[in-house]
Every structure is written in structure tokens, then in C-alpha cells.
Design a protein around this motif. Structure first.
Motif, PDB file in Angstrom:
ATOM      1  N   ALA A  33       0.552  -1.074   0.130  1.00 24.13           N
ATOM      2  CA  ALA A  33      -0.311   0.258  -0.454  1.00 24.13           C
ATOM      3  C   ALA A  33       0.992   1.745   0.188  1.00 24.13           C
ATOM      4  O   ALA A  33       0.902   2.298  -0.760  1.00 24.13           O
ATOM      5  CB  ALA A  33      -1.121   0.251   1.380  1.00 24.13           C
ATOM      6  N   SER A  34       2.040   1.146   0.935  1.00 23.14           N
ATOM      7  CA  SER A  34       2.684   2.875   1.006  1.00 23.14           C
ATOM      8  C   SER A  34       3.809   2.533  -0.749  1.00 23.14           C
ATOM      9  O   SER A  34       3.896   3.735  -1.012  1.00 23.14           O
ATOM     10  CB  SER A  34       3.912   2.547   2.186  1.00 23.14           C
ATOM     11  OG  SER A  34       4.892   1.325   2.195  1.00 23.14           O
ATOM     12  N   ALA A  35       3.961   1.415  -0.982  1.00 25.88           N
ATOM     13  CA  ALA A  35       5.311   1.502  -2.186  1.00 25.88           C
ATOM     14  C   ALA A  35       4.015   2.268  -3.049  1.00 25.88           C
ATOM     15  O   ALA A  35       4.316   3.270  -4.505  1.00 25.88           O
ATOM     16  CB  ALA A  35       5.353   0.344  -2.516  1.00 25.88           C
ATOM     17  N   ASN A  36       2.301   1.446  -3.277  1.00 33.27           N
ATOM     18  CA  ASN A  36       1.663   2.157  -4.405  1.00 33.27           C
ATOM     19  C   ASN A  36       1.359   3.064  -4.093  1.00 33.27           C
ATOM     20  O   ASN A  36       0.847   3.808  -5.464  1.00 33.27           O
ATOM     21  CB  ASN A  36       0.645   1.112  -4.357  1.00 33.27           C
ATOM     22  CG  ASN A  36       0.148   0.713  -5.554  1.00 33.27           C
ATOM     23  OD1 ASN A  36       0.190   1.051  -6.198  1.00 33.27           O
ATOM     24  ND2 ASN A  36      -1.544  -0.167  -5.208  1.00 33.27           N
ATOM     25  N   SER A  37       1.460   3.683  -3.388  1.00 34.41           N
ATOM     26  CA  SER A  37       1.119   5.356  -3.148  1.00 34.41           C
ATOM     27  C   SER A  37       1.697   6.446  -4.517  1.00 34.41           C
ATOM     28  O   SER A  37       1.530   7.880  -3.964  1.00 34.41           O
ATOM     29  CB  SER A  37       0.519   5.730  -1.608  1.00 34.41           C
ATOM     30  OG  SER A  37       1.625   5.952  -0.963  1.00 34.41           O
ATOM     31  N   ASN A  38       2.924   6.066  -3.994  1.00 33.38           N
ATOM     32  CA  ASN A  38       3.684   7.280  -5.024  1.00 33.38           C
ATOM     33  C   ASN A  38       4.661   6.429  -6.206  1.00 33.38           C
ATOM     34  O   ASN A  38       5.233   7.082  -7.118  1.00 33.38           O
ATOM     35  CB  ASN A  38       5.166   7.150  -3.727  1.00 33.38           C
ATOM     36  CG  ASN A  38       4.872   7.925  -2.582  1.00 33.38           C
ATOM     37  OD1 ASN A  38       4.557   8.676  -2.774  1.00 33.38           O
ATOM     38  ND2 ASN A  38       6.149   7.886  -2.061  1.00 33.38           N
ATOM     39  N   VAL A  39       3.218   5.884  -6.521  1.00 33.26           N
ATOM     40  CA  VAL A  39       3.751   5.037  -8.268  1.00 33.26           C
ATOM     41  C   VAL A  39       3.983   6.454  -8.905  1.00 33.26           C
ATOM     42  O   VAL A  39       4.655   6.024  -9.722  1.00 33.26           O
ATOM     43  CB  VAL A  39       2.775   4.290  -8.656  1.00 33.26           C
ATOM     44  CG1 VAL A  39       1.179   4.553  -8.557  1.00 33.26           C
ATOM     45  CG2 VAL A  39       3.288   2.891 -10.061  1.00 33.26           C
ATOM     46  N   TRP A  40       3.127   6.995  -9.393  1.00 24.73           N
ATOM     47  CA  TRP A  40       3.535   8.448  -9.632  1.00 24.73           C
ATOM     48  C   TRP A  40       4.306   9.736  -9.390  1.00 24.73           C
ATOM     49  O   TRP A  40       4.724  10.107 -10.337  1.00 24.73           O
ATOM     50  CB  TRP A  40       1.990   9.453  -9.711  1.00 24.73           C
ATOM     51  CG  TRP A  40       1.164   8.121 -10.629  1.00 24.73           C
ATOM     52  CD1 TRP A  40      -0.348   7.971 -10.065  1.00 24.73           C
ATOM     53  CD2 TRP A  40       0.875   7.963 -12.116  1.00 24.73           C
ATOM     54  NE1 TRP A  40      -0.661   6.269 -11.356  1.00 24.73           N
ATOM     55  CE2 TRP A  40      -0.436   7.051 -12.268  1.00 24.73           C
ATOM     56  CE3 TRP A  40       1.845   7.816 -13.191  1.00 24.73           C
ATOM     57  CZ2 TRP A  40      -0.763   6.224 -13.369  1.00 24.73           C
ATOM     58  CZ3 TRP A  40       1.470   7.755 -14.621  1.00 24.73           C
ATOM     59  CH2 TRP A  40       0.282   6.940 -14.621  1.00 24.73           C
ATOM     60  N   GLU A  41       4.690  10.152  -8.293  1.00 20.24           N
ATOM     61  CA  GLU A  41       5.983  10.716  -8.265  1.00 20.24           C
ATOM     62  C   GLU A  41       7.203  10.991  -8.382  1.00 20.24           C
ATOM     63  O   GLU A  41       7.908   9.468  -8.936  1.00 20.24           O
ATOM     64  CB  GLU A  41       5.186  11.353  -6.422  1.00 20.24           C
ATOM     65  CG  GLU A  41       5.023  11.277  -6.232  1.00 20.24           C
ATOM     66  CD  GLU A  41       4.218  11.954  -4.498  1.00 20.24           C
ATOM     67  OE1 GLU A  41       5.610  11.296  -4.033  1.00 20.24           O
ATOM     68  OE2 GLU A  41       3.324  11.661  -4.221  1.00 20.24           O
ATOM     69  N   GLY A  42       7.575  11.458  -9.125  1.00 24.65           N
ATOM     70  CA  GLY A  42       8.984  11.466 -10.192  1.00 24.65           C
ATOM     71  C   GLY A  42       8.722  10.961 -11.529  1.00 24.65           C
ATOM     72  O   GLY A  42      10.120  11.039 -11.775  1.00 24.65           O
ATOM     73  N   THR A  43       7.283  10.337 -11.893  1.00 25.24           N
ATOM     74  CA  THR A  43       7.753  10.195 -12.730  1.00 25.24           C
ATOM     75  C   THR A  43       7.127  11.269 -14.161  1.00 25.24           C
ATOM     76  O   THR A  43       6.005  12.338 -14.423  1.00 25.24           O
ATOM     77  CB  THR A  43       5.885   8.865 -13.533  1.00 25.24           C
ATOM     78  OG1 THR A  43       5.233   9.477 -13.560  1.00 25.24           O
ATOM     79  CG2 THR A  43       7.027   7.470 -12.623  1.00 25.24           C
ATOM     80  N   PRO A  44       6.792  11.386 -15.055  1.00 25.21           N
ATOM     81  CA  PRO A  44       6.374  12.435 -15.931  1.00 25.21           C
ATOM     82  C   PRO A  44       4.943  12.477 -16.336  1.00 25.21           C
ATOM     83  O   PRO A  44       3.972  10.986 -16.440  1.00 25.21           O
ATOM     84  CB  PRO A  44       6.926  12.736 -17.453  1.00 25.21           C
ATOM     85  CG  PRO A  44       8.245  11.553 -17.538  1.00 25.21           C
ATOM     86  CD  PRO A  44       8.132  10.892 -16.523  1.00 25.21           C
ATOM     87  N   PHE A  45       4.390  13.502 -16.608  1.00 27.42           N
ATOM     88  CA  PHE A  45       2.677  13.121 -16.646  1.00 27.42           C
ATOM     89  C   PHE A  45       2.389  12.890 -18.134  1.00 27.42           C
ATOM     90  O   PHE A  45       3.327  13.546 -19.248  1.00 27.42           O
ATOM     91  CB  PHE A  45       1.882  14.829 -15.955  1.00 27.42           C
ATOM     92  CG  PHE A  45       0.401  14.454 -16.424  1.00 27.42           C
ATOM     93  CD1 PHE A  45      -0.463  14.502 -15.034  1.00 27.42           C
ATOM     94  CD2 PHE A  45      -0.431  14.955 -17.186  1.00 27.42           C
ATOM     95  CE1 PHE A  45      -1.132  14.183 -14.420  1.00 27.42           C
ATOM     96  CE2 PHE A  45      -1.562  14.951 -16.981  1.00 27.42           C
ATOM     97  CZ  PHE A  45      -2.281  14.234 -16.390  1.00 27.42           C
ATOM     98  N   LEU A  46       1.536  11.885 -18.889  1.00 26.94           N
ATOM     99  CA  LEU A  46       1.205  12.064 -19.497  1.00 26.94           C
ATOM    100  C   LEU A  46       0.466  11.996 -20.633  1.00 26.94           C
ATOM    101  O   LEU A  46       0.625  13.425 -19.694  1.00 26.94           O
ATOM    102  CB  LEU A  46      -0.161  10.449 -19.462  1.00 26.94           C
ATOM    103  CG  LEU A  46       0.819   9.198 -18.741  1.00 26.94           C
ATOM    104  CD1 LEU A  46      -0.569   8.204 -18.998  1.00 26.94           C
ATOM    105  CD2 LEU A  46       2.161   8.413 -18.791  1.00 26.94           C
ATOM    106  N   SER A  47       0.903  12.090 -21.635  1.00 28.44           N
ATOM    107  CA  SER A  47       0.411  13.229 -22.913  1.00 28.44           C
ATOM    108  C   SER A  47      -1.167  13.836 -22.817  1.00 28.44           C
ATOM    109  O   SER A  47      -1.714  12.294 -22.847  1.00 28.44           O
ATOM    110  CB  SER A  47       1.125  13.080 -24.320  1.00 28.44           C
ATOM    111  OG  SER A  47       2.709  13.002 -24.011  1.00 28.44           O
ATOM    112  N   PHE A  48      -1.368  14.446 -23.350  1.00 28.00           N
ATOM    113  CA  PHE A  48      -3.096  14.332 -23.494  1.00 28.00           C
ATOM    114  C   PHE A  48      -3.696  15.077 -24.505  1.00 28.00           C
ATOM    115  O   PHE A  48      -2.613  16.262 -24.676  1.00 28.00           O
ATOM    116  CB  PHE A  48      -3.841  14.354 -22.373  1.00 28.00           C
ATOM    117  CG  PHE A  48      -3.257  15.377 -21.609  1.00 28.00           C
ATOM    118  CD1 PHE A  48      -3.932  16.676 -22.042  1.00 28.00           C
ATOM    119  CD2 PHE A  48      -2.799  16.109 -20.411  1.00 28.00           C
ATOM    120  CE1 PHE A  48      -4.211  18.251 -21.558  1.00 28.00           C
ATOM    121  CE2 PHE A  48      -2.525  17.197 -19.975  1.00 28.00           C
ATOM    122  CZ  PHE A  48      -3.106  18.481 -20.399  1.00 28.00           C
TER     123      PHE A  48
END
Length: 190
Positions: A33-48
Motif C-alpha cells: 500500500a505504501s509503495a503503491n501510493s507513490n507510484v506516480w511521483e517522479g514520473t512525467p505526466f502523460l501526454s493528452f
């Protein structure tokens, strides 16, 4: 021949085994759960590339070099979503002073977004993710009780990197929480 646990293990051994199993399971679940909560931090926001409330196609490239709040929400004009949008509107000058753009995203279409923005005089962009492409890519899509984007927010720095993911959002408190977080990140130059 089936194993008779009572004959193979004493009650003390059985208790120790069950306790150890529960502790290990608890450890792995909390770690996951704690590893999952930061999955996005430090990654580029996806193109839209999505239409806003005026029908204009908006892309992530036009926000390059700026701080960006991308907030996903379930549905226009529902109580929680309206409170959240109104709080962003009330605090909009504070966001502007910090050089932050706000973008709301839901499955609603252009007409619904236009009505929502006009009714509540929302000064920021609302994107119509009618095919749920961005919501699914960002893993905020939900099917129950109806298909919708869950209430989550991503804070993106001027380099396009997600510096904070708010997975649990309370509509009444979120704008104030977000402003504090933005100031902290800007002070730390993240």
C-alpha cells in the motif's frame, strides 16, 4: 491420507504459525500500500489531447514550463465536485500568484463542462475525457457505482514531472491542502 493438524502440531506451534503468517501478511500488505501510493511521483505526466469546455483541443505541451494542478473528479454539478471546483475558484488568485494552472478532468462532455463552468464561473480549464483515455492511463477510472474518474489530483512541476499525487481527496479541504503543498515544493524547487 489427510494431515491431521492437531496430531502433527501442538496448539502452541499452531498459534505461533498463525501469528507469524498474519504478521507477514500484514507487513506485505502495508508495504504494498505504501509503495503503491507513490507510484506516480517522479514520473512525467502523460501526454493528452482533449477538448475543453469551449471545444478547444488542449494538450499537455501548452502547460510546459508552468506548475500544473490536474485534478480528476467524478461528475459536473454533483455536491462534492461543485464544492471542490468552487474552492479552486475562490483560491484562484492564490494559484495565479504562484504561477499555477488548474485543469479539471472528468468523463463529462463539452456541453456539460461548459454549463458547469458558466454556472459557477469557473476560471480554469475543464477537460472532457469522454472516452476515459486519460483517466484510464492515469489509473483513476472507476466502474462502480457508474463509470467515472475518481477524485484524485496530480501536482506537476514546470518540467512536466509529477511531484505529488493526492490519492485521497476531501473536496472541502483539498484546495487549502494543495496550496500548502505547492508552496513547499516551490520552496524546495522540486
Amino acid at each position: 491420507m489427510p494431515i491431521n493438524w492437531n496430531s502433527q502440531m501442538s496448539k502452541k506451534s499452531t498459534t505461533r504459525f498463525l501469528t507469524s503468517t498474519l504478521l507477514l501478511t500484514s507487513f506485505f500488505l502495508s508495504f504494498s500500500a505504501s509503495a503503491n501510493s507513490n507510484v506516480w511521483e517522479g514520473t512525467p505526466f502523460l501526454s493528452f489531447s482533449l477538448a475543453d469546455q469551449t471545444g478547444k483541443i488542449r494538450t499537455n505541451q501548452e502547460f510546459s514550463g508552468k506548475w500544473l494542478v490536474v485534478y480528476f473528479y467524478p461528475k459536473d454539478k454533483t455536491p462534492g465536485c461543485t464544492i471542490e471546483a468552487q474552492n479552486f475558484t475562490d483560491d484562484y488568485a492564490k494559484y495565479q500568484a504562484l504561477g499555477v494552472e488548474i485543469v479539471g478532468v472528468s468523463y463529462d462532455d463539452i456541453a456539460a463542462h461548459k454549463d458547469f463552468a458558466e454556472t459557477y464561473e469557473l476560471p480554469f480549464t475543464l477537460l472532457a475525457d469522454t472516452e476515459a483515455q486519460l483517466s484510464k492511463a492515469m489509473k483513476v477510472d472507476r466502474l462502480l457505482p457508474w463509470p467515472h474518474a475518481s477524485r484524485q489530483t496530480f501536482l506537476v512541476n514546470p518540467q512536466g514531472i509529477i511531484v505529488q499525487h493526492f490519492k485521497k481527496v476531501k473536496p472541502k479541504e483539498h484546495s487549502a491542502e494543495l496550496l500548502k503543498s505547492i508552496r513547499r515544493h516551490q520552496e524546495n524547487k522540486s
